[in-house]
Design an enzyme around this catalytic site. Structure first.
Site, short mmCIF file in Angstrom:
data_model
loop_
_atom_site.label_atom_id
_atom_site.label_comp_id
_atom_site.label_asym_id
_atom_site.label_seq_id
_atom_site.Cartn_x
_atom_site.Cartn_y
_atom_site.Cartn_z
N ASP A 33 0.87 -1.18 0.00
CA ASP A 33 0.00 0.00 0.00
C ASP A 33 0.91 1.23 0.00
OD1 ASP A 33 -1.84 2.04 0.87
OD2 ASP A 33 -3.17 0.49 1.62
N PHE A 61 -10.11 0.23 -0.14
CA PHE A 61 -9.91 -0.68 0.99
C PHE A 61 -10.42 -2.06 0.61
CE2 PHE A 61 -10.90 -2.67 5.07
CZ PHE A 61 -9.67 -2.54 5.68
N ARG A 66 -10.32 -12.49 6.85
CA ARG A 66 -9.16 -13.10 6.17
C ARG A 66 -9.56 -14.42 5.51
NH1 ARG A 66 -4.51 -10.31 8.06
NH2 ARG A 66 -4.59 -9.63 10.22
C1 PRP Z 1 -0.71 -5.03 5.87
C2 PRP Z 1 -0.24 -5.91 4.73
C3 PRP Z 1 1.16 -5.42 4.48
C4 PRP Z 1 1.09 -3.95 4.85
C5 PRP Z 1 0.98 -3.12 3.62
O1 PRP Z 1 -0.27 -5.58 7.07
O2 PRP Z 1 -0.28 -7.27 5.06
O3 PRP Z 1 2.11 -6.08 5.29
O4 PRP Z 1 -0.10 -3.79 5.64
O5 PRP Z 1 0.82 -1.77 3.91
P1 PRP Z 1 1.97 -0.69 3.69
O6 PRP Z 1 2.49 -0.86 2.30
O7 PRP Z 1 1.23 0.62 3.85
O8 PRP Z 1 3.02 -0.88 4.73
P2 PRP Z 1 -0.88 -5.17 8.51
O9 PRP Z 1 0.01 -4.21 9.19
O10 PRP Z 1 -2.31 -4.74 8.33
O11 PRP Z 1 -0.80 -6.54 9.27
P3 PRP Z 1 -1.48 -7.94 8.86
O12 PRP Z 1 -0.67 -8.48 7.70
O13 PRP Z 1 -1.35 -8.76 10.08
O14 PRP Z 1 -2.90 -7.66 8.45
#
Ligand code: PRP
Length: 201
Positions: A125, A174, A187
């Site tokens: 993201d 989202f 999930r």
């Molecule tokens: C989410 C996803 C990535 C990260 C991407 O993880 O799995 O690791 O966000 O976002 P970014 O590019 O803005 O850093 P999250 O922190 O939500 O944890 P999760 O994987 O446990 O859902």
């Protein structure tokens, strides 16, 4: 035809519990990327890994939690010797936007010095998590590092991160399902859904 076999695709979708809309934590999401589209793309990505890593015994590093379903399904399209390990990071907590800070929750167990590493993410993201992670991985001096992400939001990415293969480039929306959560729920959905703007709160 066997009486339990579905007669057309909508029956099949229902039999597999693949709805067009889902509710998650009180918000409505609509279908965005179908199971068939995901399966087809994973097959292509698996072929790419088989081609690029023949005789290299890569180690695939999943970033928990989000990547666990993508990694598990992708690995079943990989037909060369390979290993797996996991990092666990968190930057979103239970929110829809990044906290701007990466929290490390699990280190790698494997030694990756001199190894061919393939980082497997569910989504890039802002790029914050991948930027943080690639620095950590490259500090351990692997022979090579590539990044495969199922989803990428190019318009949201603020960090100049390496991305070698992308499942789907998507707009800044989202998304939920297939490993991706909203406040830890959703999930387990077999397809990828998007927050329905007509019903957003
Ligand atoms: C989410 C996803 C990535 C990260 C991407 O993880 O799995 O690791 O966000 O976002 P970014 O590019 O803005 O850093 P999250 O922190 O939500 O944890 P999760 O994987 O446990 O859902």
């Amino acid at each position: 035809m066997h009486p339990l076999l579905p007669t057309h695709i909508n029956d099949l979708a229902m039999a597999l519990n693949l709805p067009d809309h889902v509710m998650c934590n009180g918000e409505r999401f609509k279908l965005f990327i179908s199971k068939e589209q995901i399966d087809n793309r994973l097959s292509e990505l698996g072929d790419t890994i088989n081609r690029e890593y023949a005789d290299k015994r890569p180690i695939m590093i999943g970033i928990l939690n989000g990547s666990f379903i993508f990694l598990a399904d992708l690995m079943r399209h990989v037909h060369i010797p390979c290993e797996v390990d996991f990092y666990k990071l968190s930057s979103y907590g239970d929110e829809k936007v990044s906290s701007g800070q990466v929290t490390e929750r699990k280190e790698l167990d494997a030694a990756i010095k001199g190894r061919h590493v393939i980082v497997i993410e569910d989504i890039i993201d802002t790029g914050l998590s991948m930027d943080y992670l690639l620095k950590k991985i490259k500090d351990q001096r692997p022979e090579s590092v590539k990044v495969i992400t199922l989803l990428h939001k190019p318009d949201a990415t603020r960090y100049d991160v390496q991305i070698d293969h992308v499942g789907f480039e998507i707009p800044t929306l989202f998304v939920l399902g297939y490993g991706l959560d909203y406040a830890q729920e959703g999930r387990n959905l077999a397809q990828i859904y998007v927050l329905d703007p007509e019903h957003a709160s």
